[in-house]
Design a protein around this motif. Structure first.
Motif, PDB file in Angstrom:
ATOM      1  N   LEU A  41      -8.131  -2.492   2.915  1.00 10.81           N
ATOM      2  CA  LEU A  41      -7.489  -2.591   2.405  1.00 10.81           C
ATOM      3  C   LEU A  41      -6.630  -3.179   2.154  1.00 10.81           C
ATOM      4  CD1 LEU A  41      -4.441  -2.037   4.153  1.00 10.81           C
ATOM      5  CD2 LEU A  41      -5.563  -4.322   5.843  1.00 10.81           C
ATOM      6  N   THR A  42      -5.057  -3.355   0.743  1.00 12.78           N
ATOM      7  CA  THR A  42      -5.704  -4.041   0.266  1.00 12.78           C
ATOM      8  C   THR A  42      -4.015  -3.300  -1.263  1.00 12.78           C
ATOM      9  OG1 THR A  42      -6.119  -4.950  -1.979  1.00 12.78           O
ATOM     10  CG2 THR A  42      -6.568  -2.303  -1.802  1.00 12.78           C
ATOM     11  N   ALA A  43      -3.345  -4.620  -0.981  1.00  9.93           N
ATOM     12  CA  ALA A  43      -3.055  -4.004  -2.550  1.00  9.93           C
ATOM     13  C   ALA A  43      -2.689  -4.567  -4.152  1.00  9.93           C
ATOM     14  CB  ALA A  43      -1.526  -4.850  -2.413  1.00  9.93           C
ATOM     15  N   ASP A  44      -4.316  -4.628  -3.659  1.00  9.45           N
ATOM     16  CA  ASP A  44      -4.730  -5.014  -5.372  1.00  9.45           C
ATOM     17  C   ASP A  44      -4.212  -3.742  -6.237  1.00  9.45           C
ATOM     18  OD1 ASP A  44      -7.035  -4.543  -7.269  1.00  9.45           O
ATOM     19  OD2 ASP A  44      -6.997  -7.413  -6.763  1.00  9.45           O
ATOM     20  N   TYR A  70       1.274  -2.657   1.705  1.00  3.73           N
ATOM     21  CA  TYR A  70       2.283  -3.347   1.089  1.00  3.73           C
ATOM     22  C   TYR A  70       3.243  -3.860   2.385  1.00  3.73           C
ATOM     23  CZ  TYR A  70       4.126   1.334   2.339  1.00  3.73           C
ATOM     24  OH  TYR A  70       4.595   2.354   2.421  1.00  3.73           O
ATOM     25  N   GLY A  71       2.685  -3.593   3.886  1.00  2.00           N
ATOM     26  CA  GLY A  71       3.694  -4.201   4.755  1.00  2.00           C
ATOM     27  C   GLY A  71       4.477  -3.254   5.813  1.00  2.00           C
ATOM     28  N   PHE A  72       4.406  -1.785   5.448  1.00  2.00           N
ATOM     29  CA  PHE A  72       4.597  -0.975   5.706  1.00  2.00           C
ATOM     30  C   PHE A  72       4.041   0.473   6.239  1.00  2.00           C
ATOM     31  CE2 PHE A  72       8.469  -2.351   3.739  1.00  2.00           C
ATOM     32  CZ  PHE A  72       9.088  -2.734   4.530  1.00  2.00           C
ATOM     33  N   GLY A 116       3.265   4.914   5.350  1.00  2.00           N
ATOM     34  CA  GLY A 116       4.669   4.647   6.066  1.00  2.00           C
ATOM     35  C   GLY A 116       5.343   4.443   6.520  1.00  2.00           C
ATOM     36  N   VAL A 117       5.910   3.512   7.986  1.00  2.00           N
ATOM     37  CA  VAL A 117       6.866   3.266   8.562  1.00  2.00           C
ATOM     38  C   VAL A 117       7.654   2.890   8.957  1.00  2.00           C
ATOM     39  CG1 VAL A 117       6.437   2.781  11.445  1.00  2.00           C
ATOM     40  CG2 VAL A 117       4.458   3.773  10.592  1.00  2.00           C
ATOM     41  N   GLY A 118       9.446   2.885   9.162  1.00  2.00           N
ATOM     42  CA  GLY A 118      10.692   2.498   8.703  1.00  2.00           C
ATOM     43  C   GLY A 118      11.378   3.337   8.219  1.00  2.00           C
ATOM     44  N   ALA A 119      12.873   2.558   7.137  1.00  2.00           N
ATOM     45  CA  ALA A 119      13.021   3.594   6.878  1.00  2.00           C
ATOM     46  C   ALA A 119      12.803   3.450   5.547  1.00  2.00           C
ATOM     47  CB  ALA A 119      14.494   2.308   6.834  1.00  2.00           C
ATOM     48  N   PHE A 120      13.025   4.620   4.717  1.00  2.00           N
ATOM     49  CA  PHE A 120      12.927   5.019   2.889  1.00  2.00           C
ATOM     50  C   PHE A 120      13.104   3.548   2.668  1.00  2.00           C
ATOM     51  CE2 PHE A 120      13.985   7.190  -0.717  1.00  2.00           C
ATOM     52  CZ  PHE A 120      12.990   8.522  -0.261  1.00  2.00           C
ATOM     53  N   GLU A 121      14.541   3.505   2.554  1.00  2.00           N
ATOM     54  CA  GLU A 121      14.909   2.589   1.287  1.00  2.00           C
ATOM     55  C   GLU A 121      13.963   1.353   1.272  1.00  2.00           C
ATOM     56  OE1 GLU A 121      18.981   0.482  -0.574  1.00  2.00           O
ATOM     57  OE2 GLU A 121      18.406   0.294   1.897  1.00  2.00           O
ATOM     58  N   ALA A 122      13.781   0.331   2.538  1.00  2.00           N
ATOM     59  CA  ALA A 122      12.576  -0.595   2.675  1.00  2.00           C
ATOM     60  C   ALA A 122      11.072   0.137   2.686  1.00  2.00           C
ATOM     61  CB  ALA A 122      12.660  -0.913   4.426  1.00  2.00           C
ATOM     62  N   VAL A 123      10.681   1.357   2.927  1.00  2.00           N
ATOM     63  CA  VAL A 123       9.343   1.472   2.346  1.00  2.00           C
ATOM     64  C   VAL A 123       9.508   1.131   0.694  1.00  2.00           C
ATOM     65  CG1 VAL A 123       7.712   3.035   2.413  1.00  2.00           C
ATOM     66  CG2 VAL A 123       9.154   2.392   4.687  1.00  2.00           C
ATOM     67  N   MET A 124      10.390   1.958   0.449  1.00  2.00           N
ATOM     68  CA  MET A 124      10.515   2.571  -1.099  1.00  2.00           C
ATOM     69  C   MET A 124      10.813   0.919  -1.575  1.00  2.00           C
ATOM     70  SD  MET A 124       9.866   4.948  -2.734  1.00  2.00           S
ATOM     71  CE  MET A 124      10.450   4.051  -4.436  1.00  2.00           C
ATOM     72  N   GLY A 125      11.319   0.037  -0.905  1.00  2.00           N
ATOM     73  CA  GLY A 125      10.604  -1.299  -2.378  1.00  2.00           C
ATOM     74  C   GLY A 125       9.855  -2.452  -1.140  1.00  2.00           C
ATOM     75  N   GLY A 126       8.981  -1.708  -0.266  1.00  2.00           N
ATOM     76  CA  GLY A 126       7.923  -2.608   0.097  1.00  2.00           C
ATOM     77  C   GLY A 126       6.932  -2.159  -1.414  1.00  2.00           C
ATOM     78  N   LEU A 127       6.938  -0.829  -1.366  1.00  2.00           N
ATOM     79  CA  LEU A 127       6.264  -0.332  -2.603  1.00  2.00           C
ATOM     80  C   LEU A 127       6.722  -0.803  -3.890  1.00  2.00           C
ATOM     81  CD1 LEU A 127       5.822   3.587  -1.236  1.00  2.00           C
ATOM     82  CD2 LEU A 127       4.352   1.909  -2.056  1.00  2.00           C
ATOM     83  N   ARG A 128       7.583  -0.915  -4.061  1.00  3.94           N
ATOM     84  CA  ARG A 128       7.339  -1.813  -5.889  1.00  3.94           C
ATOM     85  C   ARG A 128       7.677  -3.075  -5.848  1.00  3.94           C
ATOM     86  NH1 ARG A 128      13.359   1.843  -5.027  1.00  3.94           N
ATOM     87  NH2 ARG A 128      12.511   3.183  -6.267  1.00  3.94           N
ATOM     88  N   SER A 129       7.205  -3.772  -4.372  1.00  3.72           N
ATOM     89  CA  SER A 129       6.495  -5.705  -4.336  1.00  3.72           C
ATOM     90  C   SER A 129       5.520  -5.271  -4.688  1.00  3.72           C
ATOM     91  CB  SER A 129       7.394  -6.029  -2.797  1.00  3.72           C
ATOM     92  OG  SER A 129       5.986  -4.910  -2.046  1.00  3.72           O
ATOM     93  N   VAL A 130       4.377  -3.875  -4.569  1.00  5.23           N
ATOM     94  CA  VAL A 130       3.115  -3.887  -5.003  1.00  5.23           C
ATOM     95  C   VAL A 130       2.301  -3.156  -5.943  1.00  5.23           C
ATOM     96  CG1 VAL A 130       2.622  -5.265  -2.203  1.00  5.23           C
ATOM     97  CG2 VAL A 130       1.828  -2.936  -3.225  1.00  5.23           C
ATOM     98  N   ARG A 131       3.998  -2.754  -7.145  1.00  5.80           N
ATOM     99  CA  ARG A 131       3.821  -2.103  -7.891  1.00  5.80           C
ATOM    100  C   ARG A 131       3.921  -0.403  -7.658  1.00  5.80           C
ATOM    101  NH1 ARG A 131       1.196  -5.662 -12.300  1.00  5.80           N
ATOM    102  NH2 ARG A 131      -0.687  -5.914 -10.608  1.00  5.80           N
TER     103      ARG A 131
END
Length: 217
Positions: free
Chosen positions: A31-34, A10-12, A48-63
């Motif tokens: 390795l997939t977001a399917d 999911y990008g993070f 997960g690597v990075g800021a908490f809020e950004a990681v949560m945004g990435g997770l939600r973007s792929v459900r």
């Protein structure tokens, strides 16, 4: 039969290292977001690597929030790594910004109160009795790199959560003796397991730990 593990893309996250480490210990890794693949794998890894809020945004973007919730409601194993552990908690506060987590556990991710942050390098962990994740590596050191963590986890001291067996909580400390700050290093809670350290960067001890998890699938 070879366990099938999905690393959520999911990008993070340190995804390539995680994939290689899991393959090394015997998993067949995708390795997939399917969503369908992630929900149906024997095990799901949420790096997960990075800021908490950004990681949560990435997770939600792929459900990813829905994928994790659906797997856990069905008792299907999930492993969170680094910020992948942190987002399992109720909320995170970084640089004055508060963000909602996946709320699988109550608790707040906050800045470590250590003389030097980030907390970076190899450190021992305090493993609870009965841990299967750390079986054979209870006295080893693991590799951490983080500035934030969970410093209080009341759920880890209760008898029964009502949902799963009481969680087993492993702790570690940032900073020198006498000026250190205690934080959650890992949690084992039914199908949900997570580590603040990077097992894929923790040498033979980390590979042994990942093998323990893969063999439990």
């Amino acid at each position: 039969m070879t366990p099938v593990v999905t690393v959520l893309d999911y990008g993070f996250g340190n995804v390539r290292s995680a994939v290689r480490a899991l393959e090394h210990v015997g998993a067949r890794v995708t390795l997939t977001a399917d969503r369908e693949i992630a929900e149906n794998a024997d095990g799901l890894v949420v790096p997960g690597v990075g800021a908490f809020e950004a990681v949560m945004g990435g997770l939600r973007s792929v459900r990813g929030d829905q994928i994790v919730g659906r797997r856990l409601s069905g008792g299907r194993p999930v492993l969170g790594i680094c910020v992948g552990l942190q987002v399992m908690f109720e909320r995170g506060v970084e640089h004055g910004v508060e963000a909602e987590g996946l709320d699988q556990w109550p608790g707040t991710v906050e800045l470590l109160q250590a003389p030097v942050v980030p907390n970076m390098g190899w450190a021992p962990v305090d493993v609870p009795e009965g841990s299967t994740l750390f079986d054979g590596v209870e006295d080893e050191r693991f590799y951490f790199v983080h500035s934030y963590g969970v410093r209080e986890f009341p759920l880890g001291t209760t008898e029964d959560t009502g949902r799963f067996a009481a969680p087993l909580v492993t702790w570690s400390e940032a900073g020198p003796e006498g000026h250190s700050d205690r934080f959650v290093a890992a949690v084992e809670n039914g199908p949900l397991t997570a580590t603040q350290f990077h097992p894929e960067k923790s040498g033979e001890a980390g590979l042994h730990l990942l093998k323990n998890w893969v063999e439990s699938l």
